[in-house]
Design a protein around this motif. Structure first.
Motif, mmCIF file in Angstrom:
data_model
loop_
_atom_site.group_PDB
_atom_site.id
_atom_site.type_symbol
_atom_site.label_atom_id
_atom_site.label_comp_id
_atom_site.label_asym_id
_atom_site.label_seq_id
_atom_site.Cartn_x
_atom_site.Cartn_y
_atom_site.Cartn_z
ATOM 1 N N ALA A 156 -14.055 95.286 -20.607
ATOM 2 C CA ALA A 156 -14.391 95.828 -19.286
ATOM 3 C C ALA A 156 -14.606 97.329 -19.419
ATOM 4 N N ILE A 157 -15.779 97.797 -19.011
ATOM 5 C CA ILE A 157 -16.114 99.230 -19.040
ATOM 6 C C ILE A 157 -16.315 99.627 -17.577
ATOM 7 N N GLU A 158 -15.372 100.402 -17.013
ATOM 8 C CA GLU A 158 -15.377 100.693 -15.574
ATOM 9 C C GLU A 158 -15.077 102.161 -15.308
ATOM 10 N N ASP A 159 -15.526 102.642 -14.154
ATOM 11 C CA ASP A 159 -15.066 103.956 -13.727
ATOM 12 C C ASP A 159 -13.873 103.754 -12.799
ATOM 13 N N ASP A 160 -13.171 104.837 -12.453
ATOM 14 C CA ASP A 160 -11.926 104.724 -11.687
ATOM 15 C C ASP A 160 -12.117 104.156 -10.291
ATOM 16 N N THR A 161 -13.271 104.357 -9.697
ATOM 17 C CA THR A 161 -13.493 103.879 -8.342
ATOM 18 C C THR A 161 -14.098 102.478 -8.304
ATOM 19 N N LEU A 162 -14.366 101.883 -9.451
ATOM 20 C CA LEU A 162 -14.969 100.553 -9.583
ATOM 21 C C LEU A 162 -16.346 100.443 -8.934
ATOM 22 N N SER A 163 -17.036 101.569 -8.807
ATOM 23 C CA SER A 163 -18.377 101.478 -8.247
ATOM 24 C C SER A 163 -19.419 101.208 -9.326
ATOM 25 N N HIS A 164 -19.065 101.420 -10.594
ATOM 26 C CA HIS A 164 -19.964 101.132 -11.706
ATOM 27 C C HIS A 164 -19.156 100.487 -12.818
ATOM 28 N N ALA A 165 -19.726 99.444 -13.406
ATOM 29 C CA ALA A 165 -18.997 98.751 -14.468
ATOM 30 C C ALA A 165 -19.935 97.857 -15.268
ATOM 31 N N ASP A 166 -19.491 97.498 -16.438
ATOM 32 C CA ASP A 166 -20.140 96.501 -17.285
ATOM 33 C C ASP A 166 -19.032 95.649 -17.897
ATOM 34 N N TYR A 167 -19.288 94.348 -18.009
ATOM 35 C CA TYR A 167 -18.296 93.417 -18.567
ATOM 36 C C TYR A 167 -18.961 92.613 -19.674
ATOM 37 N N TRP A 168 -18.315 92.580 -20.832
ATOM 38 C CA TRP A 168 -18.877 91.921 -22.009
ATOM 39 C C TRP A 168 -17.910 90.894 -22.573
ATOM 40 N N GLY A 192 -15.091 85.988 -38.278
ATOM 41 C CA GLY A 192 -15.170 87.299 -37.635
ATOM 42 C C GLY A 192 -16.009 87.272 -36.370
ATOM 43 N N ILE A 193 -16.536 88.428 -35.995
ATOM 44 C CA ILE A 193 -17.330 88.564 -34.767
ATOM 45 C C ILE A 193 -18.622 87.759 -34.889
ATOM 46 N N VAL A 194 -18.917 86.971 -33.865
ATOM 47 C CA VAL A 194 -20.167 86.224 -33.804
ATOM 48 C C VAL A 194 -21.173 87.134 -33.087
ATOM 49 N N TYR A 195 -21.831 87.977 -33.869
ATOM 50 C CA TYR A 195 -22.673 89.048 -33.338
ATOM 51 C C TYR A 195 -23.756 88.538 -32.381
ATOM 52 N N ASP A 196 -24.415 87.455 -32.743
ATOM 53 C CA ASP A 196 -25.519 86.931 -31.926
ATOM 54 C C ASP A 196 -25.046 86.308 -30.614
ATOM 55 N N ALA A 197 -23.759 86.094 -30.455
ATOM 56 C CA ALA A 197 -23.245 85.457 -29.236
ATOM 57 C C ALA A 197 -22.567 86.457 -28.285
ATOM 58 N N ILE A 198 -22.558 87.752 -28.639
ATOM 59 C CA ILE A 198 -22.006 88.761 -27.731
ATOM 60 C C ILE A 198 -22.868 88.758 -26.473
ATOM 61 N N SER A 199 -22.207 88.726 -25.311
ATOM 62 C CA SER A 199 -22.987 88.596 -24.080
ATOM 63 C C SER A 199 -22.436 89.441 -22.939
ATOM 64 N N LEU A 200 -23.346 89.827 -22.067
ATOM 65 C CA LEU A 200 -23.013 90.550 -20.851
ATOM 66 C C LEU A 200 -22.585 89.531 -19.809
ATOM 67 N N ASP A 201 -21.481 89.782 -19.136
ATOM 68 C CA ASP A 201 -21.018 88.883 -18.079
ATOM 69 C C ASP A 201 -21.709 89.297 -16.791
ATOM 70 N N SER A 202 -22.782 88.622 -16.453
ATOM 71 C CA SER A 202 -23.579 88.999 -15.280
ATOM 72 C C SER A 202 -22.996 88.457 -13.979
ATOM 73 N N THR A 203 -21.879 87.731 -14.043
ATOM 74 C CA THR A 203 -21.276 87.234 -12.799
ATOM 75 C C THR A 203 -20.515 88.324 -12.081
#
Length: 154
Positions: free
Chosen positions: A91-103, A111-122
């Motif tokens: 979760a990448i958010e600012d303190d007021t929760l007006s802007h954010a990105d969730y991955w 290890g990390i499945v690089y091709d399956a990293i995804s943005l949570d658009s919900t």
């Protein structure tokens, strides 16, 4: 009186159907080197500086495995513990929760499945405010309409 009712209905229609805000959307890019590095910026190109970052491991989704902030270029990096397979949530958010990105960062037995990293658009925080105030707007609009109809009958 008819003009008042038409104006109220038009105002409610405009307020009641929010469109996606695009003036300051957060865009995040990632690369995998020694660590998984994310860089977040606004759609204007301005870095998302000082955003709060919380990384949640699959075995403990309620307690952050890592808490940090983005640097002056909107970057942060981490390396998930490969002994804990599953979907790591970022979760990448600012303190007021007006802007954010969730991955979601999937980790498999290799290890990390690089091709399956995804943005949570919900999780689109631009709709939260409109959704939260909708009952209030509808109540005020309903009260004004009722008032208009009761005055008309007199």
């Amino acid at each position: 009186m008819k003009r008042l009712i038409v104006a109220l209905v038009m105002c409610l229609a405009l307020v009641g159907f929010p469109t996606q805000a695009s003036a300051h959307q957060v865009e995040t890019f990632y690369t995998l080197g020694n660590q998984l590095e994310f860089q977040s910026q606004f759609s204007t190109g301005e870095p998302f500086v000082g955003a709060t970052v919380s990384v949640f491991a699959p075995n403990n989704p309620d307690q952050p495995w890592l808490s940090t902030t983005t640097d002056d270029k909107g970057r942060f990096s981490f390396l998930p513990d490969e002994s804990i397979p599953g979907n790591w949530e970022v979760a990448i958010e600012d303190d007021t929760l007006s802007h954010a990105d969730y991955w979601t960062v999937p980790v498999g037995d290799k290890g990390i499945v690089y091709d399956a990293i995804s943005l949570d658009s919900t999780e689109d925080v631009h709709y939260r405010a409109a959704t939260a105030f909708m009952p209030l707007v509808m109540s005020i609009g309903g009260a004004l309409l009722w008032l208009g109809f009761t005055r008309r009958r007199r």
